[in-house]
Design an enzyme around this catalytic site. Structure first.
Site, PDB file in Angstrom:
ATOM      1  N   LEU A   1      32.892  41.309  34.382  1.00 33.52           N
ATOM      2  CA  LEU A   1      31.611  40.686  34.758  1.00 33.52           C
ATOM      3  C   LEU A   1      30.618  41.748  35.217  1.00 33.52           C
ATOM      4  O   LEU A   1      29.617  41.435  35.853  1.00 33.52           O
ATOM      5  CB  LEU A   1      31.835  39.663  35.885  1.00 33.52           C
TER       6      LEU A   1
ATOM      7  N   ASN B   1      35.190  30.635  36.127  1.00 36.11           N
ATOM      8  CA  ASN B   1      35.739  31.668  35.239  1.00 36.11           C
ATOM      9  C   ASN B   1      36.932  31.199  34.413  1.00 36.11           C
ATOM     10  O   ASN B   1      37.282  31.838  33.421  1.00 36.11           O
ATOM     11  CB  ASN B   1      36.114  32.916  36.047  1.00 36.11           C
TER      12      ASN B   1
ATOM     13  N   TYR C   1      44.321  48.222  46.579  1.00 37.35           N
ATOM     14  CA  TYR C   1      43.459  47.056  46.841  1.00 37.35           C
ATOM     15  C   TYR C   1      43.839  46.411  48.177  1.00 37.35           C
ATOM     16  O   TYR C   1      43.078  45.602  48.714  1.00 37.35           O
ATOM     17  CB  TYR C   1      43.587  45.973  45.759  1.00 37.35           C
TER      18      TYR C   1
HETATM   19  N1  LIG Z   1      42.493  49.631  36.695  1.00 34.72           N
HETATM   20  C1  LIG Z   1      41.409  49.967  37.360  1.00 34.72           C
HETATM   21  O1  LIG Z   1      41.116  51.166  37.591  1.00 34.72           O
HETATM   22  C2  LIG Z   1      40.490  48.879  37.821  1.00 34.72           C
HETATM   23  C3  LIG Z   1      39.194  49.205  38.265  1.00 34.72           C
HETATM   24  C4  LIG Z   1      38.351  48.177  38.652  1.00 34.72           C
HETATM   25  C5  LIG Z   1      38.804  46.865  38.635  1.00 34.72           C
HETATM   26  N2  LIG Z   1      40.084  46.568  38.230  1.00 34.72           N
HETATM   27  C6  LIG Z   1      40.607  45.177  38.219  1.00 34.72           C
HETATM   28  O2  LIG Z   1      39.691  44.338  37.530  1.00 34.72           O
HETATM   29  C7  LIG Z   1      39.294  43.276  38.387  1.00 34.72           C
HETATM   30  C8  LIG Z   1      37.908  42.798  38.062  1.00 34.72           C
HETATM   31  O3  LIG Z   1      36.961  43.828  38.185  1.00 34.72           O
HETATM   32  P1  LIG Z   1      35.933  43.954  39.420  1.00 34.72           P
HETATM   33  O4  LIG Z   1      36.483  43.273  40.604  1.00 34.72           O
HETATM   34  O5  LIG Z   1      35.607  45.395  39.506  1.00 34.72           O
HETATM   35  O6  LIG Z   1      34.604  43.240  38.887  1.00 34.72           O
HETATM   36  P2  LIG Z   1      34.192  41.888  38.129  1.00 34.72           P
HETATM   37  O7  LIG Z   1      35.356  41.014  37.937  1.00 34.72           O
HETATM   38  O8  LIG Z   1      33.402  42.322  36.963  1.00 34.72           O
HETATM   39  O9  LIG Z   1      33.164  41.242  39.161  1.00 34.72           O
HETATM   40  C9  LIG Z   1      33.576  40.705  40.388  1.00 34.72           C
HETATM   41  C10 LIG Z   1      32.313  40.256  41.120  1.00 34.72           C
HETATM   42  O10 LIG Z   1      31.686  39.208  40.382  1.00 34.72           O
HETATM   43  C11 LIG Z   1      31.541  38.064  41.204  1.00 34.72           C
HETATM   44  N3  LIG Z   1      31.769  36.883  40.372  1.00 34.72           N
HETATM   45  C12 LIG Z   1      32.948  36.362  39.973  1.00 34.72           C
HETATM   46  N4  LIG Z   1      32.771  35.301  39.192  1.00 34.72           N
HETATM   47  C13 LIG Z   1      31.429  35.111  39.084  1.00 34.72           C
HETATM   48  C14 LIG Z   1      30.638  34.157  38.421  1.00 34.72           C
HETATM   49  N5  LIG Z   1      31.191  33.202  37.703  1.00 34.72           N
HETATM   50  N6  LIG Z   1      29.291  34.270  38.532  1.00 34.72           N
HETATM   51  C15 LIG Z   1      28.728  35.265  39.270  1.00 34.72           C
HETATM   52  N7  LIG Z   1      29.443  36.205  39.922  1.00 34.72           N
HETATM   53  C16 LIG Z   1      30.793  36.130  39.822  1.00 34.72           C
HETATM   54  C17 LIG Z   1      32.592  38.184  42.280  1.00 34.72           C
HETATM   55  O11 LIG Z   1      32.168  37.458  43.431  1.00 34.72           O
HETATM   56  P3  LIG Z   1      33.181  36.761  44.492  1.00 34.72           P
HETATM   57  O12 LIG Z   1      34.379  37.637  44.600  1.00 34.72           O
HETATM   58  O13 LIG Z   1      32.370  36.669  45.711  1.00 34.72           O
HETATM   59  O14 LIG Z   1      33.562  35.400  43.967  1.00 34.72           O
HETATM   60  C18 LIG Z   1      32.602  39.686  42.504  1.00 34.72           C
HETATM   61  O15 LIG Z   1      31.534  40.074  43.334  1.00 34.72           O
HETATM   62  C19 LIG Z   1      39.459  43.887  39.773  1.00 34.72           C
HETATM   63  O16 LIG Z   1      39.401  42.925  40.792  1.00 34.72           O
HETATM   64  C20 LIG Z   1      40.766  44.583  39.615  1.00 34.72           C
HETATM   65  O17 LIG Z   1      41.842  43.652  39.660  1.00 34.72           O
HETATM   66  C21 LIG Z   1      40.915  47.567  37.813  1.00 34.72           C
END
Ligand SMILES: NC(=O)c1ccc[n+]([C@@H]2O[C@H](COP(=O)([O-])OP(=O)(O)OC[C@H]3O[C@@H](n4cnc5c(N)ncnc54)[C@H](OP(=O)(O)O)[C@@H]3O)[C@@H](O)[C@H]2O)c1
Length: 267
Positions: A185, A235, A50
């Site tokens: 999300l 959140n 990341y």
């Molecule tokens: N282990 C793995 O293989 C793996 C894979 C994927 C992800 N992850 C972890 O899981 C975390 C979360 O997953 P993700 O980043 O893929 O996706 P997510 O948390 O499902 O979605 C993040 C997106 O949603 C937006 N967002 C956040 N809060 C919101 C709200 N209240 N209303 C509307 N939109 C909102 C964010 O915007 P802004 O950022 O612009 O605020 C960003 O664009 C990652 O950051 C990472 O730490 C792990």
């Protein structure tokens, strides 16, 4: 429940139920981490790929939060020497230990017994308090346990009402292994769902808040990512309402094995 609510792990320790994801948290990483800690987030999830580890370390130092008051999750990669990588990533973070080290994903060659043995040694040597896996199927976890006798404390997997697995939920309960939801999300891809919108409207909450709350009430942890201040605030504001049994059942009914990344590797 409140932001400090923690889930018991199969070791003697606990893990905060809600955390902050940091994939693509590129816009002022250190400032966002410091703001999150100030808002009450107590768990931060990262990985070397990341690129956020140095900024997270900087944000933690800036916040002045005591080491024992936050929980840091990071991961080793498939091609890493798990023990040496753990030391290197702690160096990037500027921390003496991690709370939880995960195998980021199983290697293509098998379940990753050598990675797991490296993490077991890292735990024994105090580099990390607990160890777990990510993107693992129940079959692969069984093979790690068969090889070492060590049950992962956590499996971090993509998990939302649109894509989850009852079998994995049951397996987690049987093994006393916590499921930690990533992309909770749906990376914003399903926030306009009608059912989700109806439930959110009823509670005067946003669709994102309902998706997080669904996890908390199921006893699964969640790490939503938010770079924007308004999202960070929204959140963590999920502890003042409760989804009814009917709401939970309607949300459960949305499952179509959806993945915002393309595939649920565990299902
Ligand atoms: N282990 C793995 O293989 C793996 C894979 C994927 C992800 N992850 C972890 O899981 C975390 C979360 O997953 P993700 O980043 O893929 O996706 P997510 O948390 O499902 O979605 C993040 C997106 O949603 C937006 N967002 C956040 N809060 C919101 C709200 N209240 N209303 C509307 N939109 C909102 C964010 O915007 P802004 O950022 O612009 O605020 C960003 O664009 C990652 O950051 C990472 O730490 C792990």
């Amino acid at each position: 429940m409140d932001p400090k609510t923690a889930l018991p792990l199969n070791t003697s320790r606990n893990m905060p139920i809600l955390g902050l994801g940091t994939w693509q948290l590129k816009d002022d990483t250190a400032g966002t981490i410091a703001a999150a800690l100030e808002l009450g987030y107590r768990l931060i999830d990262t990985a070397v790929d990341y690129g956020t580890q140095p900024g997270i370390g900087e944000g933690i130092r800036r916040s002045g939060v005591e080491r024992s008051d936050f929980y840091l999750v990071t991961k080793v990669e498939e091609t890493d020497d798990a023990y040496e990588a753990t030391r290197a990533y702690l160096g990037e973070l500027g921390l003496d230990y991690a709370d939880l080290m995960l195998i980021h994903r199983p290697p293509s060659s098998g379940p990753g017994e050598d990675l797991w043995r490296g993490l077991i040694k890292a735990k024994e040597d105090g580099l990390t308090r607990d160890i777990g896996v990510s993107n693992y199927s129940t079959d692969r976890i069984d093979r790690l346990i068969d090889a070492t006798g060590e049950v992962p404390a956590v499996n971090q997997i993509e998990w939302s009402p649109f894509g989850y697995s009852d079998d994995m939920l049951r397996y987690g309960r049987e093994k006393n292994m916590v499921i930690q939801a990533y992309s909770p999300l749906t990376r914003g891809k399903r926030l306009d769902d009608t059912t989700l919108g109806e439930i959110a409207g009823k509670h005067g909450k946003s669709p994102a808040q309902v998706l997080i709350r669904w996890n908390l009430q199921r006893g699964t942890a969640a790490v939503p990512k938010a770079n924007q201040r308004a999202h960070l605030e929204e959140n963590i504001d999920v502890f003042d309402f409760e989804l009814s049994e009917d709401d939970m059942a309607r949300l459960d009914g949305l499952n179509e094995r959806f993945s915002s990344l393309g595939r649920l590797p565990y299902a």
